[in-house]
Scaffold this motif. Structure first.
Motif, mmCIF file in Angstrom:
data_model
loop_
_atom_site.group_PDB
_atom_site.id
_atom_site.type_symbol
_atom_site.label_atom_id
_atom_site.label_comp_id
_atom_site.label_asym_id
_atom_site.label_seq_id
_atom_site.Cartn_x
_atom_site.Cartn_y
_atom_site.Cartn_z
ATOM 1 N N GLU C 29 0.828 -1.212 0.000
ATOM 2 C CA GLU C 29 0.000 0.000 0.000
ATOM 3 C C GLU C 29 0.861 1.260 0.000
ATOM 4 O OE1 GLU C 29 -3.018 -0.525 3.045
ATOM 5 O OE2 GLU C 29 -4.203 -1.752 1.665
ATOM 6 N N ARG C 31 3.673 1.487 -1.597
ATOM 7 C CA ARG C 31 4.096 1.667 -2.996
ATOM 8 C C ARG C 31 2.997 2.353 -3.799
ATOM 9 N NH1 ARG C 31 6.058 -3.328 -6.153
ATOM 10 N NH2 ARG C 31 6.706 -1.621 -7.529
ATOM 11 N N ILE C 32 1.767 1.939 -3.577
ATOM 12 C CA ILE C 32 0.649 2.536 -4.315
ATOM 13 C C ILE C 32 0.500 4.005 -3.933
ATOM 14 C CG2 ILE C 32 -1.879 2.516 -4.505
ATOM 15 C CD1 ILE C 32 -1.622 -0.531 -4.664
ATOM 16 N N LYS C 37 4.072 1.875 -9.899
ATOM 17 C CA LYS C 37 3.235 0.907 -10.602
ATOM 18 C C LYS C 37 3.624 -0.496 -10.141
ATOM 19 C CE LYS C 37 1.175 3.730 -13.642
ATOM 20 N NZ LYS C 37 0.045 4.375 -13.002
ATOM 21 N N TYR C 48 -6.089 -8.414 -4.748
ATOM 22 C CA TYR C 48 -5.779 -7.429 -5.802
ATOM 23 C C TYR C 48 -5.703 -8.151 -7.145
ATOM 24 C CZ TYR C 48 -2.776 -3.814 -8.141
ATOM 25 O OH TYR C 48 -2.215 -2.874 -8.980
ATOM 26 N N CYS C 160 -4.186 3.870 -13.334
ATOM 27 C CA CYS C 160 -4.320 2.872 -12.262
ATOM 28 C C CYS C 160 -2.979 2.289 -11.846
ATOM 29 C CB CYS C 160 -5.299 1.772 -12.667
ATOM 30 S SG CYS C 160 -4.554 0.459 -13.638
ATOM 31 N N SER C 161 -2.988 1.566 -10.730
ATOM 32 C CA SER C 161 -1.722 1.139 -10.112
ATOM 33 C C SER C 161 -1.088 -0.073 -10.776
ATOM 34 C CB SER C 161 -1.959 0.835 -8.631
ATOM 35 O OG SER C 161 -2.938 -0.185 -8.496
ATOM 36 N N TYR C 162 -1.853 -0.838 -11.567
ATOM 37 C CA TYR C 162 -1.253 -2.022 -12.180
ATOM 38 C C TYR C 162 -0.671 -1.672 -13.554
ATOM 39 C CZ TYR C 162 -0.353 -6.756 -13.652
ATOM 40 O OH TYR C 162 0.290 -7.892 -14.087
ATOM 41 N N TRP C 232 -6.773 0.401 -3.507
ATOM 42 C CA TRP C 232 -5.532 -0.067 -4.144
ATOM 43 C C TRP C 232 -5.239 0.621 -5.480
ATOM 44 C CZ3 TRP C 232 -6.873 -5.787 -2.691
ATOM 45 C CH2 TRP C 232 -6.474 -6.006 -1.355
ATOM 46 N N GLY C 233 -5.849 1.761 -5.666
ATOM 47 C CA GLY C 233 -5.452 2.596 -6.800
ATOM 48 C C GLY C 233 -5.852 2.078 -8.164
#
Lengths: 269, 180, 329
Positions: C29, C31-32, C37, C48, C160-162, C232-233
């Motif tokens: 979290e 990192r997000i 990314k 996730y 987005c985070s991924y 989680w972004g």
């Protein structure tokens, strides 16, 4: 335009007879591309692999783009309108070769037809680049770039399906048996084309046929397919031509022209 | 049959630019993958060259894995194409081709790459030379595979720029400013 | 070893739910929060991964099924130019499905599993594509409204985070703008065209307006998956926020084009936001569940393509095996 109009391109003087021959050839080419593009586009959403939906949509767009190019060349000669020609001529007035109007069939049929057509088109365009009618030479050079990729692409598919599984081999041979006579129809000279050929304006399709046979025979036989023999062909000659269509063209055009004809008063889309 | 293998695709946008990892395609064999990559990733400009490599022939490691002491599996030595992701900035591509080096195995190639290209990259990909299938670099291939996309202006949003300008002017007048 | 192949090898592990420590979760979290990314290979909570696979594959299916309603109209396009444009647009939908399957594959899902889930009805796709297309103007209206709404979502997801999902979205957004603009161009033209064209454009708006609002998802209070996805972004804005952006952009443009929006409660509030009347969600859920609309026809068409294409994929496989002399699982 009056009959005294003469278009000068460098040293070339286009007589009315030559203009008529060019117009007929541009129409035939455009009609081939438009009908084939329509058939190829029928795969969109239904191809065997998502990636191939994309690949076939490229081919369909390229062919339709070429169709528009040819109608543009015709328009320069007779002041016609591309959409009016495409959307408001009946089957009896279309001049495509019956090969391109046949229903899309299975993936083997689609790939064999496309391969045979691409090989013809590459050779025709390659020769037409030398045309003494400059607008044609330029258009041919432009379209040839894409057709070279098409031909590589369909040759690749022919090889894989012909050598794949017993089922794919069988489907490819069936497709070739059905399509071969229709493909030969590409090489029927148009009426009144001889003078334009002699004047260096248009390629000599009879000469192209020899080159085409060498090219496709080498590839098809190289991957184990057999080409129908001349005796088989002459035993049952096709009753179809560019002016005598199969029963498949009218329904194709009924779809293709549906909306345009529903709104005859609409000039702008 | 299970599904066809996945091939990672690397695209070069123009002369003097590096190949970048843009995505993947499913295809039967390397040549088929290359033609498929052209259909999928070069239907708009710009491209001058494509490479593909089977996804399961690529050695990959993230910075996090590296920091946790993870290494690469054993494999043959030879020439390795090194790709790296440098930033968290929003992008269409995973990473750039950084260069090529010789090593006796993948792990040695990774060590050499870290020395040569810096230790702060976020993702490393090592592609053995033997796994790469490349489009031809000839002018003729570029002309026939890639150049025509430039003429297909109807699929570029810039062709439709004028439309709706009156509507957005109206919107501004109503709202007293652009909400973006 | 960390070959990319390993991503798929780790898929069965998901069911076993690996132990996750609070420290791992906290680091993730952090990192997000720092705007990093997450990339394939990085540690991520099983939830996730699960949510992303669900969301990305559903998104991919929507693109693929989304080829069908407009694809039907390629053969009817009324001019050479429109035909060319529509072929390119539907081609892009296939491309977008392709990019998205790729993003989900980096999480360990295989294309095969995802396609099976779609065809068996286990996986959902956007119900907007179960609505029938009645006229040529529907093609324009889908571009303007449906793609217009989709772009709002996709622009958000591009951040987005991924990593792989974000990259797919950046690519998709740049292409989707063309879809939106070509649709808008068409409708603006028809709204100023012949009486029949105007009528066709208005009829299309009447049918697509409400579905386009509903496709942005249930109201925030009724959206079960949003909490963890925003934490989680993945979802950076709520459904209602995105819907408001969509309204504010589209309402003035539709009005400017001379069309009537089929909502008697439509109004602009003091902040300048355009407000819609109450949405009839019973219709939405009936279409989602396949009780209404063309769910069976759409899946039937995809199933047919998959079945008819089996021999082609087998042939490619057999050729590859023969050429390499190698065998493959």
């Amino acid at each position: 335009m009056t009959e005294t109009t003469e278009i000068m391109t460098e040293t070339l003087i286009l007589t009315e007879a030559l203009k008529t021959a060019l117009t007929a050839r541009f129409t035939a080419l455009a009609d081939d591309e438009i009908t084939l593009s329509h058939r190829v586009a029928e795969w969109t959403g239904h191809a065997p692999l998502l990636e191939e939906d994309i690949a076939l949509a490229n081919i369909a767009q390229d062919e339709l783009g070429h169709g528009t190019l040819w109608l543009g060349l015709r328009a320069a000669l007779d002041g016609s309108n591309a959409d009016a020609l495409a959307y408001h001529r009946d089957a009896a007035e279309y001049r495509n070769v019956p090969l391109t109007e046949l229903p899309k069939g299975d993936w083997a049929f689609t790939m064999v037809r496309q391969y045979l057509f691409d090989a013809w088109e590459v050779l025709w365009l390659d020769t037409a680049r030398q045309s003494s009618y400059v607008p044609l030479a330029e258009a041919a050079a432009q379209a040839l770039r894409e057709e070279k990729f098409h031909l590589q692409h369909t040759a690749l598919w022919v090889e894989r399906l012909a050598l794949g599984t017993p089922e794919s081999t069988r489907r490819m041979q069936d497709a070739l048996n059905q399509l071969w006579a229709y493909a030969l129809g590409l090489f029927d000279p148009l009426p009144a084309e001889a003078d334009a050929v002699a004047a260096g304006l248009l390629p000599d399709v009879a000469a192209l046929q020899t080159r085409w046979l060498g090219l496709v025979r080498g590839h098809l036989e190289g991957v184990g397919l057999s080409i129908p023999s001349a005796s088989e062909l002459s035993a049952s000659p096709l009753p179809y031509s560019r002016s005598q269509h199969t029963e498949h063209l009218a329904p194709l055009l009924a779809d293709f022209q549906r909306v345009a004809r529903e709104f005859p008063e609409s000039q702008v889309w | 049959m299970s599904e066809l293998p996945r091939w990672e695709v690397f695209k070069q946008d123009g002369p003097g630019k590096v190949h970048q990892a843009v995505g993947s395609v499913h295809a039967g064999d390397g040549q088929h993958a290359l033609f498929t990559a052209r259909s999928v990733f070069a239907r708009r400009p710009a491209a001058v060259s494509l490479w593909v490599a089977r996804a399961d022939h690529i050695f990959a490691l993230t910075k996090q894995e590296l920091d946790a002491g993870k290494g690469l599996s054993e494999g043959n030595g030879g020439t390795f194409y090194i790709f790296g992701k440098k930033t968290n900035r929003r992008s269409m591509t995973l990473g750039d081709h950084l260069g090529t080096l010789e090593a006796s195995n993948p792990q040695a190639a990774l060590e050499a790459a870290r020395t040569q290209y810096g230790d702060d990259l976020l993702v490393w990909w090592l592609v053995p030379d033997s796994a790469l299938v490349r489009s031809t670099d000839s002018a003729e291939t570029v002309e026939s595979w890639f150049a025509p996309a430039k003429d297909k202006t109807y699929k570029q949003q810039s062709s439709y720029g004028v439309v709706g300008q009156h509507a957005s002017a109206h919107k501004k007048a109503v709202r007293g400013g652009d909400h973006d | 070893m960390t070959q990319i192949q390993n991503a798929s090898a780790s898929a069965p592990v998901l069911a076993a739910l690996p132990v996750e420590t609070p420290e791992q979760l906290e680091a993730f979290e952090a990192r997000i929060a720092a705007g990093e990314k997450i990339e394939p290979g990085d540690w991520m909570p099983a939830e996730y991964r699960r949510q992303l696979i669900r969301m990305i594959s559903q998104h991919a299916h929507s693109e693929v099924v989304g080829m069908l309603p407009e694809g039907e109209w390629i053969r009817f396009a009324p001019s050479l130019k429109r035909k060319l444009i529509l072929m390119a647009k539907v081609q892009d939908e296939a491309g977008h499905g392709q990019y998205l399957y790729h993003a989900a594959e980096t999480l360990g899902a295989t294309r095969e599993e995802m396609v099976d889930a779609l065809l068996s009805g286990k996986a959902k796709y956007s119900s907007i594509f179960n609505y029938p297309t009645h006229s040529w103007a529907d093609v324009g209206m889908i571009g303007w409204l449906v793609d217009g709404a989709a772009i709002k979502n996709q622009t958000m997801l591009a951040g987005c985070s991924y990593g792989p999902y974000s990259r797919a979205m950046v690519r998709i957004c740049s292409e989707e703008t063309f879809h939106h603009k070509q649709g808008k161009e068409m409708i603006v033209l028809y709204a100023q065209g012949t009486p029949k064209q105007r009528e066709m454009a208005q009829d299309a708006l009447n049918r697509w307006w409400w579905p386009s609002l509903m496709m942005l998802g249930p109201h925030d209070a009724d959206s079960p998956n949003s909490g963890v996805l925003s934490r989680w972004g993945v979802k950076l804005k709520s459904n209602d926020e995105v819907r408001q952006e969509y309204m504010n952009e589209h309402v003035p443009e539709l009005l400017e084009a001379g069309l009537t929006i089929p909502d008697s409660d439509l109004h602009q509030d003091e902040q300048g936001n355009w407000r819609h009347g109450a949405i009839d969600w019973t219709e939405f859920w009936a279409v989602v569940k396949g009780e209404r609309g063309l769910n069976k026809e759409r899946l039937g068409a995809r199933q047919q393509a998959h079945t008819d294409g089996a021999w082609v994929r087998d042939a490619l496989d057999a050729y590859a095996v023969r050429e390499s002399g190698a065998t493959r699982a």
